[in-house]
Design an enzyme around this catalytic site. Structure first.
Site, PDB file in Angstrom:
ATOM      1  N   GLU A 281      18.254   7.416  -7.431  1.00  8.02           N
ATOM      2  CA  GLU A 281      18.264   7.200  -5.981  1.00  8.02           C
ATOM      3  C   GLU A 281      19.597   6.693  -5.458  1.00  8.02           C
ATOM      4  O   GLU A 281      20.034   7.100  -4.378  1.00  8.02           O
ATOM      5  CB  GLU A 281      17.145   6.232  -5.579  1.00  8.02           C
ATOM      6  CG  GLU A 281      15.744   6.826  -5.577  1.00  8.02           C
ATOM      7  CD  GLU A 281      15.067   6.783  -6.939  1.00  8.02           C
ATOM      8  OE1 GLU A 281      15.721   6.357  -7.919  1.00  8.02           O
ATOM      9  OE2 GLU A 281      13.882   7.164  -7.040  1.00  8.02           O
TER      10      GLU A 281
ATOM     11  N   HIS B 126       4.051   0.670  -6.015  1.00  8.17           N
ATOM     12  CA  HIS B 126       3.898   2.037  -5.509  1.00  8.17           C
ATOM     13  C   HIS B 126       3.174   2.086  -4.166  1.00  8.17           C
ATOM     14  O   HIS B 126       2.733   3.148  -3.755  1.00  8.17           O
ATOM     15  CB  HIS B 126       3.109   2.889  -6.517  1.00  8.17           C
ATOM     16  CG  HIS B 126       3.911   3.397  -7.671  1.00  8.17           C
ATOM     17  ND1 HIS B 126       4.661   2.582  -8.475  1.00  8.17           N
ATOM     18  CD2 HIS B 126       4.087   4.647  -8.166  1.00  8.17           C
ATOM     19  CE1 HIS B 126       5.245   3.309  -9.424  1.00  8.17           C
ATOM     20  NE2 HIS B 126       4.925   4.570  -9.260  1.00  8.17           N
TER      21      HIS B 126
END
Lengths: 328, 331
Positions: A64, A133
């Site tokens: 990322e 998450h």
């Protein structure tokens, strides 16, 4: 497909990306597994795009910091990347390109450059994904001047807001609720867009203003229907974008009702609800019949077990109780 | 000096850029020390061979990314001194109207696209600028500069990997000045040569004497040609030294005295100047005339900066968002 057909948010965002890519060759899509050979995204939001647009749709390594930084660099010279961060918690590994660079380059360059970047991400509790998450982290970005934060509540809104986000010259974080992906709704008119920073009055009412965004809008509407049976007439506002925040629409409503409740899935403290509440109190203290109430998740990491998730997340009963609190 | 010596005109062009970088650096320090300018300054005195030799190979349309120790890179790439000094002084005529400062200089006309104060961040950004060029089928390249310390941060590894996978036209220039802030190179780096880290990403890694303009020129020429030809990125490690510590005011106690003395004795600027004269590439008079013209140019820039109006306070509300959306909310 006619306007009256229903589609879900996965399709709506796919349409928005497809139409934006067709309209402007500077629009590209990047992210983990977004291209068709890798599956077209884990929930298929980007399905079919790489087959149609080739190298403008790029699956990236799980990296990322690398691909977000690259997206910032490309955006500085006029590419319009739509970058997918698979789950919102993963923004934590690329905060530097997002907050130190994307958000600030316009200002730090004295307006010579800007970063027309859209960051799509999904999140939401209720799927037993646990503490890394499921979080809603929009307040982190609302606290960073220079970036906009968009949180759609249904398919048609998602289409119009995505088109506006891609056309916008500032970096936009676009947060998709996993729990909203497969809920059908009226199809958008293709080619339409919804300006950022304008809230929508979803339901008109005179007694109390209920303010939400993302999935909480559906929860609020459901509670509003129930409350109407006991004679409480709720006005419901979907903020759509939390930065910019459309305080004008909120104030007009609260001036009328004198009561307000803000509902979001993010944890309670230091959140968007606190900001909305503060602004209402600062501007409309004398118009209020009761203090503004906040309904949010517990100040804790998102737990794993189903019953604990339920204990973490607000319930419809919590919203109802908060509304009744404004009538005490 | 190595065998592949460029033409005389190139050698003199490199000298001019070295002199510009050096004299400008010295003037900044003198102005700060005289109490006429307050700014954090990360001097690159000693490192001028690197941007001077690379920048003569670049066009204004090629992209530059650099870091807080980057004024040498910007000046060599062509950022105008007047606007640069006006930025230092917080003036409305500055590159960024005084809102960026020396750590965030941006000047798109000369290709200076991003200057970052965050170690390593510019490496993926440079890859992204190169991606834009690749997507558009352009021949331009991106040069992204950083220090030895940045080769230990995640962004370095992610940026090199991504650029290698996508064969991006970018040159990663590691100006290894042997100290990451106050920490000696070997104490924080697992390899003896940063260039060897290129092996992990399947790209060429080249280590050169960063104090030799001719050596830097030769290595940069290969890397830039490779990038323009679509063959992908190169990691270029140029070994050098900084004479003024990490930030101006740093007394450099962590640098062994002998090491510092040897580095200063090998100062690349007088060494290159003498070499040009000895080899007959230029006369002392010719080089002195260049120095004098640069001094005059700096005088003019300083005068321009301090006679320009200060940027108004209202500017802090501008350029946060696109025009017409200044505060992001109705207040």
């Amino acid at each position: 497909m006619s306007k009256t057909d229903k589609i879900n948010m996965v399709q709506a965002i796919n349409w928005a990306l497809d139409d934006a890519m067709a309209a402007d060759e500077n629009v590209i899509v990047m992210g983990e597994e977004v291209a068709d050979p890798e599956g077209g995204g884990i929930v298929k939001v980007t399905a079919g795009l790489s087959n149609k647009y080739g190298s403008r749709v790029r699956s990236t390594p799980i990296s990322e910091t690398g691909f977000m930084g690259a997206a910032v660099g490309a955006a500085v010279v006029g590419i319009r990347p739509v970058v997918e961060i698979m789950l919102m918690n993963f923004v934590a590994v690329c905060m530097d390109p997002m907050t130190n660079h994307a958000a600030k380059l316009r200002f730090m360059s004295g307006g010579q450059t800007h970063v027309p970047l859209v960051i799509r991400t999904m999140t939401g509790s209720g799927f037993q994904q646990g503490g890394q998450h499921s979080d809603f982290l929009e307040a982190w970005f609302c606290h960073t001047p220079g970036i906009k934060v968009v949180m759609p509540s249904n398919p048609a809104e998602a289409y119009g807001l995505m088109r506006a986000s891609i056309e916008d010259d500032d970096p936009v974080l676009f947060v998709e609720h996993i729990g909203s992906y497969w809920t059908p709704g009226p199809a958008p008119e293709r080619g339409s867009s919804i300006p950022l920073g304008r809230a929508r009055v979803v339901r008109e009412g005179k007694d109390v203003t209920l303010i939400g965004y993302s999935r909480s809008v559906a929860d609020i509407l459901s509670v509003a229907t129930k409350l109407s049976e006991s004679g409480i007439d709720s006005e419901v506002i979907d903020l759509r974008t939390v930065q910019p925040l459309d305080t004008q629409t909120v104030f007009e409503s609260v001036k009328k009702t004198g009561r307000a409740v803000v509902v979001h899935e993010a944890v309670r403290s230091f959140g968007v609800g606190a900001e909305v509440s503060a602004r209402i109190h600062e501007a409309l203290f004398r118009d209020l019949k009761a203090p503004v109430q906040r309904v949010a998740s517990v100040d804790a990491p998102v737990p794993y077990a189903k019953h604990l998730e339920a204990a973490f997340l607000y319930s419809h009963a919590d919203i109802e109780a908060a509304v009744r609190q404004t009538f005490v | 000096m190595t065998s592949t010596v460029p033409d005389r005109s190139v050698l003199v062009a490199i000298y001019r850029k070295m002199a510009l970088v050096k004299l400008n650096d010295e003037r900044v320090i003198a102005t700060i020390k005289a109490g006429k300018l307050f700014m954090p300054f990360y001097s690159a005195r000693g490192q001028e061979s690197i941007p001077a030799a690379i920048s003569v190979l670049l066009d204004p349309t090629d992209y530059l990314v650099t870091i807080y120790r980057g004024v040498h890179d910007m000046v060599a790439k062509g950022v105008p001194l007047k606007q640069l000094w006006a930025e230092f002084a917080g003036r409305t005529t500055g590159t960024c109207k005084g809102k960026g400062g020396p750590m965030h200089i941006t000047h798109p006309e000369s290709g200076c696209m991003v200057t970052t104060g965050i170690v390593g961040s510019g490496i993926p950004i440079g890859a992204g600028l190169a991606l834009a060029a690749q997507l558009r089928g352009e021949k331009r390249v991106a040069v992204t500069n950083f220090g030895d310390g940045a080769s230990n941060i995640g962004a370095f590894h992610e940026g090199l990997n991504l650029a290698a996978v996508w064969k991006l036209p970018v040159i990663f220039v590691c100006q290894n000045n042997l100290y990451a802030e106050h920490t000696a190179f070997a104490k924080g780096t697992s390899v003896e040569q940063i260039a060897t880290r290129a092996v992990s990403y399947g790209i060429p890694g080249v280590r050169v004497d960063g104090n030799s303009p001719v050596a830097v020129y030769a290595a940069a020429k290969d890397a830039i040609e490779r990038a323009r030809a679509g063959a992908g990125p190169t990691l270029l490690e140029a070994v050098t030294f900084r004479f003024n510590g990490h930030v101006l005011g740093d007394a450099g106690e962590y640098i062994p005295k002998e090491e510092y003395a040897a580095a200063v004795a090998a100062d690349p600027f007088p060494r290159y100047r003498n070499w040009l004269i000895e080899q007959g590439h230029a006369s002392a008079d010719e080089l002195s005339a260049i120095d004098a013209s640069i001094d005059a140019e700096i005088d003019e820039a300083v005068e321009f900066a301090f006679s320009s109006p200060l940027t108004e306070g209202s500017e802090v509300r501008r350029d946060v968002y696109a025009q017409g959306q200044q505060e992001g909310s109705a207040q």
